[in-house]
Motif scaffolding. Structure first.
Motif, mmCIF file in Angstrom:
data_model
loop_
_atom_site.group_PDB
_atom_site.id
_atom_site.type_symbol
_atom_site.label_atom_id
_atom_site.label_comp_id
_atom_site.label_asym_id
_atom_site.label_seq_id
_atom_site.Cartn_x
_atom_site.Cartn_y
_atom_site.Cartn_z
ATOM 1 N N ALA A 298 0.844 -1.198 0.000
ATOM 2 C CA ALA A 298 0.000 0.000 0.000
ATOM 3 C C ALA A 298 0.875 1.242 0.000
ATOM 4 C CB ALA A 298 -0.931 0.004 1.214
ATOM 5 N N VAL A 299 0.554 2.205 -0.876
ATOM 6 C CA VAL A 299 1.331 3.427 -1.034
ATOM 7 C C VAL A 299 0.384 4.623 -1.023
ATOM 8 C CG1 VAL A 299 2.969 4.661 -2.520
ATOM 9 C CG2 VAL A 299 2.966 2.151 -2.488
ATOM 10 N N ARG A 300 0.757 5.666 -0.279
ATOM 11 C CA ARG A 300 -0.026 6.909 -0.250
ATOM 12 C C ARG A 300 0.890 8.066 -0.656
ATOM 13 N NH1 ARG A 300 -4.941 6.514 2.389
ATOM 14 N NH2 ARG A 300 -5.271 4.587 3.591
ATOM 15 N N HIS A 301 0.580 8.689 -1.787
ATOM 16 C CA HIS A 301 1.352 9.835 -2.279
ATOM 17 C C HIS A 301 2.847 9.541 -2.310
ATOM 18 C CE1 HIS A 301 -2.045 12.566 -2.544
ATOM 19 N NE2 HIS A 301 -2.432 12.189 -1.350
ATOM 20 N N GLY A 302 3.210 8.301 -2.683
ATOM 21 C CA GLY A 302 4.614 7.936 -2.790
ATOM 22 C C GLY A 302 5.254 7.517 -1.482
ATOM 23 N N ARG A 303 4.484 7.473 -0.409
ATOM 24 C CA ARG A 303 5.001 7.029 0.899
ATOM 25 C C ARG A 303 4.480 5.629 1.206
ATOM 26 N NH1 ARG A 303 7.329 10.603 4.376
ATOM 27 N NH2 ARG A 303 6.671 9.339 6.130
ATOM 28 N N PHE A 304 5.346 4.827 1.813
ATOM 29 C CA PHE A 304 4.972 3.477 2.217
ATOM 30 C C PHE A 304 3.876 3.532 3.263
ATOM 31 C CE2 PHE A 304 5.590 0.008 5.313
ATOM 32 C CZ PHE A 304 5.445 -1.098 4.478
ATOM 33 N N SER A 305 2.802 2.779 3.032
ATOM 34 C CA SER A 305 1.676 2.768 3.965
ATOM 35 C C SER A 305 1.525 1.439 4.683
ATOM 36 C CB SER A 305 0.382 3.097 3.209
ATOM 37 O OG SER A 305 -0.725 3.136 4.080
ATOM 38 N N GLY A 306 1.884 0.347 4.024
ATOM 39 C CA GLY A 306 1.781 -0.958 4.663
ATOM 40 C C GLY A 306 2.014 -2.071 3.674
ATOM 41 N N THR A 307 2.256 -3.282 4.188
ATOM 42 C CA THR A 307 2.462 -4.452 3.339
ATOM 43 C C THR A 307 2.036 -5.687 4.107
ATOM 44 O OG1 THR A 307 4.068 -5.634 1.963
ATOM 45 C CG2 THR A 307 4.843 -4.867 4.100
ATOM 46 N N THR A 308 1.685 -6.736 3.377
ATOM 47 C CA THR A 308 1.327 -7.998 4.006
ATOM 48 C C THR A 308 1.500 -9.117 3.004
ATOM 49 O OG1 THR A 308 -0.360 -9.128 5.341
ATOM 50 C CG2 THR A 308 -1.130 -7.989 3.360
ATOM 51 N N LEU A 309 1.594 -10.333 3.500
ATOM 52 C CA LEU A 309 1.710 -11.518 2.662
ATOM 53 C C LEU A 309 0.429 -12.332 2.785
ATOM 54 C CD1 LEU A 309 5.364 -12.555 3.596
ATOM 55 C CD2 LEU A 309 4.614 -11.586 1.415
ATOM 56 N N VAL A 310 -0.062 -12.838 1.662
ATOM 57 C CA VAL A 310 -1.298 -13.614 1.625
ATOM 58 C C VAL A 310 -0.990 -14.983 1.040
ATOM 59 C CG1 VAL A 310 -3.664 -13.719 0.773
ATOM 60 C CG2 VAL A 310 -2.619 -11.495 1.274
ATOM 61 N N ALA A 311 -1.353 -16.033 1.768
ATOM 62 C CA ALA A 311 -1.069 -17.390 1.320
ATOM 63 C C ALA A 311 -1.903 -17.739 0.099
ATOM 64 C CB ALA A 311 -1.338 -18.381 2.449
ATOM 65 N N ALA A 312 -1.396 -18.674 -0.698
ATOM 66 C CA ALA A 312 -2.112 -19.136 -1.881
ATOM 67 C C ALA A 312 -3.456 -19.724 -1.467
ATOM 68 C CB ALA A 312 -1.285 -20.180 -2.619
ATOM 69 N N GLY A 313 -4.463 -19.498 -2.296
ATOM 70 C CA GLY A 313 -5.791 -20.018 -2.014
ATOM 71 C C GLY A 313 -6.677 -19.061 -1.258
ATOM 72 N N LYS A 314 -6.092 -17.987 -0.708
ATOM 73 C CA LYS A 314 -6.887 -16.991 0.003
ATOM 74 C C LYS A 314 -7.158 -15.803 -0.906
ATOM 75 C CE LYS A 314 -5.468 -18.077 4.731
ATOM 76 N NZ LYS A 314 -4.948 -17.514 6.021
ATOM 77 N N ASP A 315 -8.321 -15.216 -0.746
ATOM 78 C CA ASP A 315 -8.695 -14.053 -1.541
ATOM 79 C C ASP A 315 -7.902 -12.845 -1.046
ATOM 80 O OD1 ASP A 315 -9.849 -12.058 -2.980
ATOM 81 O OD2 ASP A 315 -11.876 -12.313 -2.187
ATOM 82 N N PRO A 316 -7.088 -12.225 -1.907
ATOM 83 C CA PRO A 316 -6.277 -11.096 -1.437
ATOM 84 C C PRO A 316 -7.073 -9.803 -1.245
ATOM 85 C CG PRO A 316 -5.894 -11.474 -3.769
ATOM 86 C CD PRO A 316 -6.777 -12.589 -3.303
ATOM 87 N N LEU A 317 -8.312 -9.718 -1.782
ATOM 88 C CA LEU A 317 -9.056 -8.465 -1.727
ATOM 89 C C LEU A 317 -9.360 -8.019 -0.299
ATOM 90 C CD1 LEU A 317 -10.183 -6.236 -3.428
ATOM 91 C CD2 LEU A 317 -12.347 -7.495 -3.614
ATOM 92 N N PRO A 318 -9.818 -8.902 0.616
ATOM 93 C CA PRO A 318 -10.039 -8.441 2.004
ATOM 94 C C PRO A 318 -8.751 -7.913 2.651
ATOM 95 C CG PRO A 318 -11.140 -10.537 1.618
ATOM 96 C CD PRO A 318 -10.283 -10.294 0.433
ATOM 97 N N PHE A 319 -7.631 -8.534 2.344
ATOM 98 C CA PHE A 319 -6.359 -8.060 2.889
ATOM 99 C C PHE A 319 -6.009 -6.687 2.313
ATOM 100 C CE2 PHE A 319 -6.280 -12.640 3.346
ATOM 101 C CZ PHE A 319 -5.663 -12.847 4.560
ATOM 102 N N ALA A 320 -6.310 -6.491 1.023
ATOM 103 C CA ALA A 320 -6.058 -5.199 0.400
ATOM 104 C C ALA A 320 -6.926 -4.116 1.037
ATOM 105 C CB ALA A 320 -6.337 -5.281 -1.096
ATOM 106 N N ARG A 321 -8.181 -4.434 1.318
ATOM 107 C CA ARG A 321 -9.066 -3.458 1.964
ATOM 108 C C ARG A 321 -8.589 -3.118 3.368
ATOM 109 N NH1 ARG A 321 -14.408 -6.630 -0.181
ATOM 110 N NH2 ARG A 321 -14.601 -5.558 -2.210
ATOM 111 N N SER A 322 -8.043 -4.125 4.045
ATOM 112 C CA SER A 322 -7.497 -3.865 5.373
ATOM 113 C C SER A 322 -6.284 -2.950 5.278
ATOM 114 C CB SER A 322 -7.118 -5.188 6.044
ATOM 115 O OG SER A 322 -6.527 -4.969 7.309
ATOM 116 N N LEU A 323 -5.416 -3.193 4.287
ATOM 117 C CA LEU A 323 -4.260 -2.330 4.097
ATOM 118 C C LEU A 323 -4.686 -0.895 3.781
ATOM 119 C CD1 LEU A 323 -1.534 -4.213 1.991
ATOM 120 C CD2 LEU A 323 -1.369 -3.388 4.341
#
Length: 557
Positions: free
Chosen positions: A463-488
């Protein structure tokens, strides 16, 4: 901290029989990596005494080859005519080497040229382990056994199957035979791993041996490490994909940096910040250095200090600036530059290309630009266009002058002008990338990941905001990454308050993020506003080479 397997010291060595080595040799136009160019690369990939492949190509040095070099190597201007440029060859060579260690005879020369060319082309240099057969030979073959340690002398002494002849592939093949002879000599002395070979000609200092215990219990994880003194003050900060492996090298003969060796006597402990990904570790390293200003770190100490070339609004001309500002008023800026000494040459290049050499020497460029107005055809509009959109007018001007210098035999002047043009393209390209990223309120992207902590496959989200690091996470295979993206997307909201035009004050962080976002297989998951990978082709140095070619007699303009 994540429960991850910690490697023992015995796990960290790579047995020589399993180590992949790429023996490389270069031919060049001279001996200065900053001023000269590569004309030929030859390399041999070996493992366990078996040749796995070879790489050989001429390289267009984009300048005349000195006569004495041509007579020594047999490589003439005609031989490299039509050869690919180093910008094309270097990625191919790095693809050939992969994760292998590099070997060269007098490695400082060959690796120095390769890394310098990578920096000039803005290609990431992987910093592989390096073996220097010259240094190893000096520790193995004493002067009562060989007259000197030149490659030709050593090749003859060990009975190499190839005689070195100052051609890249032949010399690389000869170096392979010399390397294998050295390994046979060092084997009985206990050199059984790649790491042993890298440091075989060195010895750890007493301080390194005394402080070695500080690395004993560190985790084998991606993260940031901080060397602390007795009072808990930060002496030095670094980052690695495997903290324990990296920090261990500080206490071996492989560590020769003066700033580190001077720091170690004061180090009393090491603090580790476990990070989810190497990208997060790189960002945290920059922020800690900027905040703590450790005495043994240099790069990144003052990210707020930068050098820009700014075209001011209205009657303001081209001038140096320490802060990037909003360009909504019609102003423009390129950079950040590596040195304030680059500002005046760049300013002169732009003024010369747009206003003409006579006008650029009058010294009242601000008044001239102010009186010219802001129509699309005005000098001011043309300079702004060259800085932010299309450098064609500047490159055409440079190509014409380059041809004039070359035809008159003024090669040094031609090289100075070429470097100045490349400096302009680099500064404009950096600004164009930072400009685009700084304008995006929120971007969440994903790429495939094989980190062991998620089972070897899955997704890495950033996750990036105006060129600044906002957050990151790893998502295991088989899981939907969209909820994790919304959390980020809910994290790092405060980063937006620190946003600045062209990522002023945090451009180093932004460039780490851009490198990630421009990688293969990256997908946009969520975006607030609009985002597309910044176009770099418009400021590609290849444009200058093509324009120069078209200025040759008989070529189309």
């Amino acid at each position: 901290m994540s429960a991850r397997r910690q490697l023992s010291f015995d796990d960290l060595g790579t047995p020589l029989a399993e180590a992949t080595l790429v023996v490389v040799d270069l031919e060049t136009t001279g001996t200065d990596p900053a001023a000269d160019a590569i004309t030929e690369i030859g390399a041999v990939k070996v493992r366990g005494g078996e040749v796995l492949g070879e790489f050989r190509t001429f390289v267009d040095p984009e300048r005349p080859i000195p006569a004495y070099i041509a007579s020594l190597t047999g490589i003439t201007d005609a031989a490299v005519a039509g050869a690919p440029s180093i910008r094309t060859v270097l990625p191919m060579f790095l693809d050939f080497t992969g994760d292998a260690a590099l070997v060269a005879h007098n490695a400082r020369f060959d690796i120095g040229f390769l890394s310098a060319q990578a920096a000039a082309c803005e290609i990431s240099w992987p910093k592989p382990p390096v073996l220097d057969t010259l240094a190893l030979a000096r520790s193995v073959y004493r002067r009562d056994e060989v007259r000197d340690h030149k490659l030709s002398t050593l090749a003859r002494h060990v009975g190499a199957s190839i005689t070195p002849d100052h051609r890249a592939l032949s010399d690389a093949r000869a170096t392979v035979d010399v390397l294998h002879a050295i390994i046979e000599r060092l084997g009985p002395a206990g050199a059984s791993t790649l790491e042993d070979l890298v440091t075989a000609h060195r010895r750890a200092t007493p301080t390194q041996l005394r402080k070695k215990h500080l690395a004993a219990d560190l985790p084998a994880v991606p993260g940031v490490y901080q060397f602390l003194d007795a009072a808990g003050s930060v002496l030095y900060v670094g980052t690695s994909r495997n903290v324990r492996t990296r920090v261990r090298t500080y206490f071996t003969p492989a560590e020769t940096r003066r700033k580190v060796l001077d720091m170690l006597p004061r180090a009393e402990s090491i603090r580790v910040i476990d990070c989810a990904t190497p990208t997060e570790a790189g960002i945290r390293e920059l922020r800690i250095i900027a905040r703590e200003k450790p005495p043994s770190n240099r790069h990144g100490l003052h990210p707020e200090k930068a050098h820009w070339l700014r075209l001011g609004p209205g009657s303001q001309g081209l001038r140096a600036a320490r802060l990037a500002k909003s360009e909504a008023d019609g102003s423009a800026q390129i950079g950040p530059l590596a040195s304030r000494h680059d500002l005046e040459p760049l300013r002169g290049l732009l003024m010369d290309a747009i206003l003409g050499r006579a006008a650029s020497l009058e010294g009242d460029s601000a008044r001239t630009l102010g009186e010219a107005g802001d129509s699309d055809a005005s000098p001011r509009a043309r300079i702004r266009r060259a800085m932010t959109q299309d450098p064609s007018e500047v490159l055409d001007h440079v190509a014409t002058r380059l041809r004039s210098h070359v035809e008159a035999g003024r090669y040094e002047e031609a090289e100075t002008l070429r470097r100045r043009a490349l400096l302009f393209l680099t500064a404009a390209r950096r600004a164009s990338r930072l400009r685009v990223l700084a304008e995006v309120p929120l971007l969440v992207a994903a790429r495939a990941s094989t980190e062991a902590v998620i089972g070897g496959q899955g997704w890495e989200l950033l996750a990036v905001r105006h060129g600044r690091f906002s957050g990151t996470t790893l998502v295991a295979a088989g899981k939907d990454p969209l909820p994790f993206a919304r959390s980020l997307a809910m994290t790092g909201v405060g980063e937006s308050e620190l946003a600045a035009p062209l990522c002023q004050g945090y451009h180093q962080e932004a460039e780490i993020l851009l490198s990630w976002l421009e990688g293969e297989g990256v997908r946009t998951v969520l975006v607030d506003g609009s985002w597309q990978v910044p176009a770099r082709a418009r400021f590609d140095p290849e444009h200058l080479a093509r324009r120069f070619t078209r200025t040759a007699p008989g070529e189309e303009a």
